[in-house]
Write a protein that holds these residues in place. Structure first.
Motif, PDB file in Angstrom:
ATOM      1  N   LEU A   1      36.787  33.547  71.600  1.00  0.00           N
ATOM      2  CA  LEU A   1      36.144  34.617  72.366  1.00  0.00           C
ATOM      3  C   LEU A   1      37.169  35.260  73.278  1.00  0.00           C
ATOM      4  O   LEU A   1      37.845  34.579  74.047  1.00  0.00           O
ATOM      5  CB  LEU A   1      34.994  34.078  73.211  1.00  0.00           C
ATOM      6  CG  LEU A   1      34.391  35.067  74.236  1.00  0.00           C
ATOM      7  CD1 LEU A   1      33.696  36.229  73.528  1.00  0.00           C
ATOM      8  CD2 LEU A   1      33.420  34.367  75.180  1.00  0.00           C
ATOM      9  N   GLY A   2      37.273  36.580  73.204  1.00  0.00           N
ATOM     10  CA  GLY A   2      38.024  37.359  74.177  1.00  0.00           C
ATOM     11  C   GLY A   2      37.039  38.126  75.037  1.00  0.00           C
ATOM     12  O   GLY A   2      36.158  38.817  74.509  1.00  0.00           O
ATOM     13  N   LEU A   3      37.175  37.985  76.360  1.00  0.00           N
ATOM     14  CA  LEU A   3      36.189  38.552  77.288  1.00  0.00           C
ATOM     15  C   LEU A   3      36.919  39.163  78.465  1.00  0.00           C
ATOM     16  O   LEU A   3      37.709  38.493  79.121  1.00  0.00           O
ATOM     17  CB  LEU A   3      35.250  37.438  77.763  1.00  0.00           C
ATOM     18  CG  LEU A   3      34.163  37.785  78.767  1.00  0.00           C
ATOM     19  CD1 LEU A   3      33.202  38.822  78.185  1.00  0.00           C
ATOM     20  CD2 LEU A   3      33.413  36.528  79.175  1.00  0.00           C
ATOM     21  N   MET A   4      36.680  40.438  78.744  1.00  0.00           N
ATOM     22  CA  MET A   4      37.379  41.097  79.843  1.00  0.00           C
ATOM     23  C   MET A   4      36.827  40.704  81.213  1.00  0.00           C
ATOM     24  O   MET A   4      37.597  40.412  82.119  1.00  0.00           O
ATOM     25  CB  MET A   4      37.339  42.625  79.652  1.00  0.00           C
ATOM     26  CG  MET A   4      38.544  43.335  80.216  1.00  0.00           C
ATOM     27  SD  MET A   4      40.056  42.784  79.385  1.00  0.00           S
ATOM     28  CE  MET A   4      41.241  43.075  80.687  1.00  0.00           C
ATOM     29  N   PRO A   5      35.528  40.668  81.447  1.00  0.00           N
ATOM     30  CA  PRO A   5      35.017  40.205  82.739  1.00  0.00           C
ATOM     31  C   PRO A   5      35.284  38.710  82.947  1.00  0.00           C
ATOM     32  O   PRO A   5      35.589  37.976  81.998  1.00  0.00           O
ATOM     33  CB  PRO A   5      33.517  40.492  82.650  1.00  0.00           C
ATOM     34  CG  PRO A   5      33.397  41.551  81.603  1.00  0.00           C
ATOM     35  CD  PRO A   5      34.466  41.236  80.611  1.00  0.00           C
ATOM     36  N   HIS A   6      35.126  38.251  84.183  1.00  0.00           N
ATOM     37  CA  HIS A   6      35.520  36.904  84.591  1.00  0.00           C
ATOM     38  C   HIS A   6      34.317  35.992  84.835  1.00  0.00           C
ATOM     39  O   HIS A   6      33.807  35.914  85.962  1.00  0.00           O
ATOM     40  CB  HIS A   6      36.329  36.976  85.895  1.00  0.00           C
ATOM     41  CG  HIS A   6      37.696  37.534  85.754  1.00  0.00           C
ATOM     42  ND1 HIS A   6      38.806  36.747  85.500  1.00  0.00           N
ATOM     43  CD2 HIS A   6      38.152  38.810  85.826  1.00  0.00           C
ATOM     44  CE1 HIS A   6      39.889  37.512  85.441  1.00  0.00           C
ATOM     45  NE2 HIS A   6      39.513  38.769  85.622  1.00  0.00           N
TER      46      HIS A   6
END
Length: 223
Positions: free
Chosen positions: A190-195
């Motif tokens: 999974l690549g996710l911009m938000p933290h």
């Protein structure tokens, strides 16, 4: 469950990510330096943290993706291991070829730092099974190059294969199809911009991010 967190020069969310793994899995993750050439044995998941690896010189994540440890991360993922890349970590995963597309400069040409509402686009993944499709968790964002860019053909493929994990409710950066996070073909990366790791403690403003780590723990225990 045994986790590792990769540390690059310029990482600034490695400790946050380690704390989130510790909180939701009950075990201390292993911190792995970028110059290492191999990973500890027996890992279940690798976290690639946010920050500004190598100062974001060249392209965000491009230098980190060519560091010695990233070769081991790619091999781990190709063997079916689970990998979670957040913010700069998402950039590293696209630069390493583990995820398709690219993260470009925000459409407003400015750094964006604020909580954002997301929509869970699929609950059918090891990272989202604790949510229901359509849930609207709130995670912080903090990025200058978070504009997910892909060809119309790739966007259609991601939709058809149910590989969009999260979308923005109010797109802060111009990402195509409001995409905030995507899954690999085997759904284990999974690549996710938000933290989400910044949203696991009510004292810090919210706990919606706990769902990502609870999902991972549940999926790996079930496996």
């Amino acid at each position: 469950m045994r986790a590792a967190v990769i540390v690059f020069p310029g990482s600034n969310c490695d400790r946050d990510l380690a704390a989130a793994f510790r909180e939701l899995t009950g075990t201390d993750p292993v911190m792995v330096w970028h110059k290492d050439t191999s990973l500890p044995a027996g890992l279940d998941i690798i976290g690639v943290p946010g920050g500004f690896s190598f100062g974001d010189y060249l392209r965000c994540g491009a230098i980190a993706a060519r560091s010695p440890i990233c070769r081991a991360v790619v091999e781990f993922a190709n063997r079916g291991g689970h990998v979670l890349g957040i913010c700069n970590g998402f950039q590293v995963l696209t630069e390493s070829g583990l995820l398709p597309g690219a993260l470009m400069r925000n459409s407003g040409i400015r750094f964006v730092c604020k909580p954002v509402a997301l929509t869970v686009a699929t609950s059918a993944s090891p990272f989202t099974n604790a949510f229901s499709t359509g849930d609207t968790p709130v995670f912080p964002v903090a990025h200058h190059d978070g504009n997910y860019t892909a060809s119309p053909e790739l966007v259609a493929q991601l939709r058809d294969e149910d590989r969009v994990a999260f979308r923005y409710v109010d797109n802060p950066n111009g990402s195509v199809d409001d995409i905030a996070g995507i899954l690999s073909e085997n759904r284990r990366v999974l690549g996710l911009m938000p933290h989400p790791e910044r949203a696991v403690d009510a004292a810090l403003g919210g706990t919606d991010g706990r769902g990502v780590f609870a999902s991972v723990a549940q999926a790996l225990v079930a496996a």
